[in-house]
Design an enzyme around this catalytic site. Structure first.
Site, PDB file in Angstrom:
ATOM      1  N   CYS B 146       0.818  -1.214   0.000  1.00 31.46           N
ATOM      2  CA  CYS B 146       0.000   0.000   0.000  1.00 31.46           C
ATOM      3  C   CYS B 146       0.851   1.263   0.000  1.00 31.46           C
ATOM      4  O   CYS B 146       0.628   2.153  -0.824  1.00 31.46           O
ATOM      5  CB  CYS B 146      -0.938  -0.010   1.203  1.00 31.46           C
ATOM      6  SG  CYS B 146      -2.234  -1.248   1.026  1.00 31.46           S
ATOM      7  N   HIS B 147       1.822   1.357   0.925  1.00 26.98           N
ATOM      8  CA  HIS B 147       2.640   2.574   0.985  1.00 26.98           C
ATOM      9  C   HIS B 147       4.113   2.261   1.123  1.00 26.98           C
ATOM     10  O   HIS B 147       4.908   3.138   1.448  1.00 26.98           O
ATOM     11  CB  HIS B 147       2.180   3.462   2.154  1.00 26.98           C
ATOM     12  CG  HIS B 147       0.705   3.741   2.109  1.00 26.98           C
ATOM     13  ND1 HIS B 147      -0.183   3.050   2.888  1.00 26.98           N
ATOM     14  CD2 HIS B 147      -0.015   4.594   1.355  1.00 26.98           C
ATOM     15  CE1 HIS B 147      -1.416   3.477   2.621  1.00 26.98           C
ATOM     16  NE2 HIS B 147      -1.341   4.416   1.690  1.00 26.98           N
TER      17      HIS B 147
END
Lengths: 418, 182
Positions: B146-147
């Site tokens: 995701c990040h």
């Protein structure tokens, strides 16, 4: 009757708010300073009790809705989960199911109070009709609520009552198909009943607001049926007198409610509803909840399908016309000796019809149901109009104050004579 | 109703009036009403707490015998994934050898495991809650797509925006091949 408020805001903040929305003055005028006849008896507490029960049903209902699943394969189990797993779930479920019965107890007493004391008569006709509407909404709500646990009685009660609509000529079958959302009572029916069961109580709240508003315009009736003539002599402020009387009445009512919830929570219900719904097996006796039994008896008493439906709906619709059917110029049955007797006969007729509604429609039960149904309609359509014209009422007291004080005078005279 | 008001011109203070029976009744009734209301309201609040069936799922037993060396087993516990990693010798050594000063959230590997060959961590990225992917990232631990947070073979955060190491659930060994999580 409102407009008796002497409310003056005490703080600057209160003045600021009151000038923008006169809520406190309104509450003060409607429920604190509001002039209430000083001779009201405990039969007058049941309106407040009914309002409380409506609130209780909404609160317990919203909370139950957090755990219930309205789908045919999961509904029954979700109710059992509430009973077994959810914290205090058993209490909330029993409070809601018995609360519905208690709501009807309060409303029936409230209605019969109005029948006895003539509270439906002018100028309270709209108040009365709003009450009939509330009663109809209550019956619809209770009927749909009973379907939700999806037990045998839930399903078959739904089947029987929704099938009534097929009696309507020409369009009956289409209406029934539309109502069911399918070819029989099934998942679409359950889902929409859940949605409407959640909605209708809030509509009841709206009509109750109109009902109380209409009441406050005319003021309460009272046991003598003689209207308030002088506010200082005939009335007392609602708070603390009526407030405390209502509170005491409510506490006594809660004792009865608590007895049902904690000691005999299933006594008013049907054991068959603890069996999962089975569309292929009809229970031996399909019986609605006790508060529907008199109408059920009327429905089955008429041999024709359509005739039975018409009779059942008319038996309630007739009440909307009661203010005009009753020709008597005297309100309260206290001063109507003949009407008083027939009032109690009507009560007995209602109870009798209720009993017959719980029995199988065979033999003597059918004959008895037909006799009582005939009396029911005769009472409303023939007796009440004629009684008003031919009955000789007893003399009315001059005012409420005289009625309250009058009984003490003869006793004082008697004491002085001794 | 008392309408007259007597003005006391004498400066001595009069004794406080005795509490009346009415005062007692008002206070007693008020207190009873408060208790009754509390008793009525409590079930309405308590019913929203997890019910018995949810509490029953509060513990999960995991059989470790099928997990091969180097394999990561994912189980569901309290609604979230839990990674049970049967670590290789190499993975254990890499986890133990790392100096604490280089870690954003310093913690020794020994403090995070009960038996060094078994790592049990909650598989939820401590950044914003995505499920990281195993055997990925620079340290062959986990990588959150995701990040971009990177975790090592002890589940500790190394790079990326995640603030904390992967959380360790409460667990214990009920036998050599079984653990009870929660």
């Amino acid at each position: 009757m409102t407009g008796h408020s002497t409310y003056v805001p005490k703080s600057a903040l209160a003045r600021w708010f009151e000038s923008r929305l006169p809520l406190m003055g309104f509450v003060h005028a409607s429920f604190i300073a509001y002039p209430t006849p000083k001779n009201l008896n405990y039969w007058w507490t049941f309106g407040g009790i009914a309002t409380f029960m409506l609130t209780a049903q909404i609160v317990t209902g919203v909370v139950l809705a957090m755990h219930y699943t309205p789908e045919v394969t999961m509904a029954f189990d979700s109710v059992e989960k509430i009973m077994r797993d959810v914290n205090f779930g058993w209490l909330l479920r029993y409070a809601h199911s018995n609360g519905a019965s208690m709501f009807f107890v309060a409303v029936y007493v409230h209605i019969f109070r109005s029948l006895y004391y003539g509270s439906y008569k002018a100028p309270r006709e709209v108040l009365w009709i709003l009450g009939v509407i509330i009663f109809l909404l209550m019956m619809a709500t209770a009927f749909m609520g009973y379907v939700l646990p999806w037990g045998q009685m839930s399903f078959w009660g739904a089947k029987v009552i929704t099938s009534l609509f097929s009696a309507i000529p020409f369009i009956g079958d289409s209406i029934t198909l539309w109502l069911w959302g399918g070819y029989s009572v099934d998942n679409p029916t359950l889902n929409r009943f859940y949605s409407l069961h959640y909605l209708l109580p809030f509509m009841i709240v709206g009509v109750v607001v109109l009902h109380v508003w209409a009441l406050h315009v005319t003021g309460q009736n009272n046991p003598t049926g003689v209207e308030v003539k002088s506010v200082p002599k005939d009335t007392v402020p609602f708070t603390p007198y009526a407030t405390i009387k209502d509170a005491f009445g409510m506490v006594c009512f809660f004792i009865l409610f608590a007895w049902f919830v904690f000691y005999v929570p299933n006594i008013l219900g049907d054991a068959d509803n603890y069996i999962r719904a089975n569309p292929l097996v009809t229970p031996a006796h399909i019986v609605p909840e006790w508060y529907f039994l008199p109408y059920y008896a009327i429905l089955r008493a008429i041999p024709s399908k359509l005739g039975g439906v018409i009779a059942m709906f008319s038996s309630i619709a007739i009440f909307a016309f009661l203010p005009w059917l009753d020709t008597s110029r005297v309100r309260s049955a206290r001063y109507r000796p003949v009407y008083k007797v027939f009032f109690w006969v009507f009560v007995a007729c209602g109870i009798g019809l209720g009993y017959l509604g719980s029995q199988p429609p065979e033999g003597g039960f059918v004959i008895a149901a037909r006799i009582l149904t005939t009396y029911y309609f005769l009472h409303l359509l023939v007796l009440i109009p004629l009684l008003g014209l031919f009955e000789r009422p007893r003399p009315l007291p001059a005012s409420i104050a005289d009625s309250v004080l009058g009984s003490e005078v003869p006793m004082a005279r008697r004491a002085a004579a001794e | 109703m008392a309408d007259s008001v007597t003005v006391n011109s004498v400066s001595t203070t009069s004794p406080a009036p005795e509490p009346t029976r009415r005062d007692f009744l008002y206070i007693a009734t008020g207190a009873a009403a408060v208790v009754a209301t509390g008793a009525a309201v409590w079930p309405l609040i308590s019913q929203m707490s997890p019910d018995a069936s949810t509490l029953a799922l509060a513990s999960t037993e995991v059989d470790l015998s099928g997990v091969a060396v180097g394999q990561i087993l994912t189980v569901k516990w309290r609604g979230n994934p839990v990674f049970v990693r049967h670590r290789t010798e190499k993975e254990i050594k890499e986890a133990e050898d790392k100096p604490l000063s280089q870690l954003p959230d310093p913690a020794t590997d020994q403090s995070r495991v009960k038996k060094p060959e078994w790592l049990v961590v909650i598989g939820v990225c401590t950044h914003l809650g995505c499920v990281p992917l195993g055997h990925q990232g620079q340290y062959d631990g986990w990588f959150c797509p995701c990040h971009g947070s990177v975790y090592d073979t002890s589940g500790r955060i190394r790079q990326g925006p995640a603030p904390r190491n992967l959380d360790i659930p409460t667990y214990k060994f009920t036998s050599d091949t079984k653990i009870l999580i929660g």
